[in-house]
Enzyme design. Structure first.
Site, PDB file in Angstrom:
ATOM      1  N   HIS A  18       0.783  -0.840   0.013  1.00  0.00           N
ATOM      2  CA  HIS A  18      -0.339   0.278  -0.185  1.00  0.00           C
ATOM      3  C   HIS A  18       0.996   1.310  -0.416  1.00  0.00           C
ATOM      4  CE1 HIS A  18      -2.711  -2.695   1.828  1.00  0.00           C
ATOM      5  NE2 HIS A  18      -3.463  -2.771   1.233  1.00  0.00           N
ATOM      6  N   ASP A  39      -3.709  -7.645  -7.275  1.00  0.00           N
ATOM      7  CA  ASP A  39      -5.711  -7.856  -7.241  1.00  0.00           C
ATOM      8  C   ASP A  39      -5.643  -8.154  -8.828  1.00  0.00           C
ATOM      9  OD1 ASP A  39      -6.554  -8.324  -4.392  1.00  0.00           O
ATOM     10  OD2 ASP A  39      -5.432  -6.597  -4.432  1.00  0.00           O
TER      11      ASP A  39
HETATM   12  O1  PAF Z   1      -8.146  -4.500  -3.131  1.00  0.00           O
HETATM   13  C1  PAF Z   1      -8.802  -3.746  -2.315  1.00  0.00           C
HETATM   14  O2  PAF Z   1      -8.122  -3.782  -1.156  1.00  0.00           O
HETATM   15  C2  PAF Z   1     -10.107  -3.532  -2.331  1.00  0.00           C
HETATM   16  O3  PAF Z   1     -10.587  -4.010  -3.093  1.00  0.00           O
HETATM   17  C3  PAF Z   1     -10.749  -2.765  -2.223  1.00  0.00           C
HETATM   18  C4  PAF Z   1     -10.161  -1.512  -3.410  1.00  0.00           C
HETATM   19  C5  PAF Z   1     -10.771  -1.303  -1.809  1.00  0.00           C
HETATM   20  C6  PAF Z   1     -12.072  -2.305  -2.731  1.00  0.00           C
HETATM   21  O4  PAF Z   1     -13.002  -2.424  -1.488  1.00  0.00           O
END
Ligand code: PAF
Length: 312
Positions: free
Chosen positions: A69, A185
């Site tokens: 992140h 993802d």
């Molecule tokens: O990837 C994630 O953390 C979640 O799927 C998101 C994009 C924040 C949506 O809740």
């Protein structure tokens, strides 16, 4: 050096420089803390938007922030520039969890998350309670009906409906010029790209590469659930995908053979959910793979479901 590649036709994926994960994370949290606004309501987020100048960049997350992140937030900061604003949303979205999934035990270390966001120069965190996002009689959903069908969509019914709905809501609430998502993802990126294209949403999508532990394990908030034994086996996912890519480079293009190579390298203790070679834009299964296709997989280590992917 940065290298720009195109994975989904319309959206640019911008690889970041490789930063050793531990170093990146420690540097981030040891910097002096700047202030970050906490926006708990939709009205507060809208007010923040109307007062902001410059480019607004959103990093949607469910919190439990890690160095993966952190790389997205850094990317957002550089896209926003010094005049723009970075908003990190932290919302554990109930709509994307199945009834037997880990919603209640999903980690929520908000104080730590806030420190990290501040140290990375985020301007605001949108952190609404669930009731602010979903009224008791909420009844409108966004359904992408093609790329969300296979892979994780097949084993997690309703998951992508929850993702597209909340991401569209975040886009309409925060009204960003750009939004940054992580390619770990991979299917989520493809589904959101399709939604943005189909609904003509005025948001630039930036997909950033997966950040990994030194042993190759993709960073994920769910790694925290792994027992030491499971943690030791989990890097076989990455090793297996690398083995398939090496075979592809040597001329093996059969999807069945490549996925067999992957399966053979994943530790015996894991329960494989799926391993598939797909076209990176349409996510249609490939029989004969080509350069640019993706092999994606999901596997359980104990109760913990991990995903990973590799581009050929
Ligand atoms: O990837 C994630 O953390 C979640 O799927 C998101 C994009 C924040 C949506 O809740």
């Amino acid at each position: 050096m940065h290298r720009s590649i195109r994975l989904f036709k319309e959206f640019q994926i911008e690889p970041l420089p490789r930063i050793p994960r531990r170093l990146a994370f420690r540097t981030a949290i040891s910097k002096p803390l700047l202030t970050v606004k906490i926006l708990r309501t939709i009205a507060a987020a809208r007010r923040f938007r109307s007062q902001a100048s410059g480019r607004m960049v959103l990093v949607p997350t469910m919190g439990a922030l890690h160095a993966g992140h952190a790389s997205l937030i850094r990317r957002a900061r550089s896209l926003a520039g010094k005049d723009g604003a970075v908003v990190v949303s932290i919302f554990v979205n109930p709509a994307q969890f199945g009834p037997k999934e880990d919603l209640s035990r999903y980690p929520r270390p908000f104080a730590e998350d806030k420190k990290l966001c501040a140290s990375l120069g985020a301007d605001a965190i949108f952190h609404p309670p669930a009731g602010e996002m979903y009224r008791a009689d909420f009844s409108t959903w966004v359904n992408e009906e093609s790329v969300s069908g296979g892979l994780c969509g097949a084993s997690r019914p309703g998951h992508f409906r929850g993702v597209t709905t909340v991401v569209l809501k975040l886009f309409t609430i925060v009204q960003p010029d750009a939004a940054v998502f992580g390619l770990k993802d991979f299917q989520q990126c493809a589904v959101i790209a399709r939604m943005v294209r189909d609904l003509d949403l005025p948001v630039r999508l930036v997909f950033a590469p997966t950040v990994r532990e030194d042993d190759g394990l993709a960073l994920s908030s769910r790694n925290a659930y792994l027992t030491p034994e499971e943690r030791a086996e989990a890097p076989t996912l990455r090793a297996a995908l690398l083995a398939a890519r090496a075979a592809f480079s040597k001329g093996e293009h059969s999807a069945a053979k490549l996925t067999r190579i992957v399966r053979g390298k994943i530790s015996a203790g894991a329960r494989v959910d799926y391993i598939e070679a797909v076209d990176s834009a349409t996510l249609k299964p490939a029989r004969v793979t080509k350069r640019g296709d993706t092999i994606a997989l999901a596997a359980f280590f104990g109760r913990t479901r991990l995903i990973d992917n590799i581009q050929l």
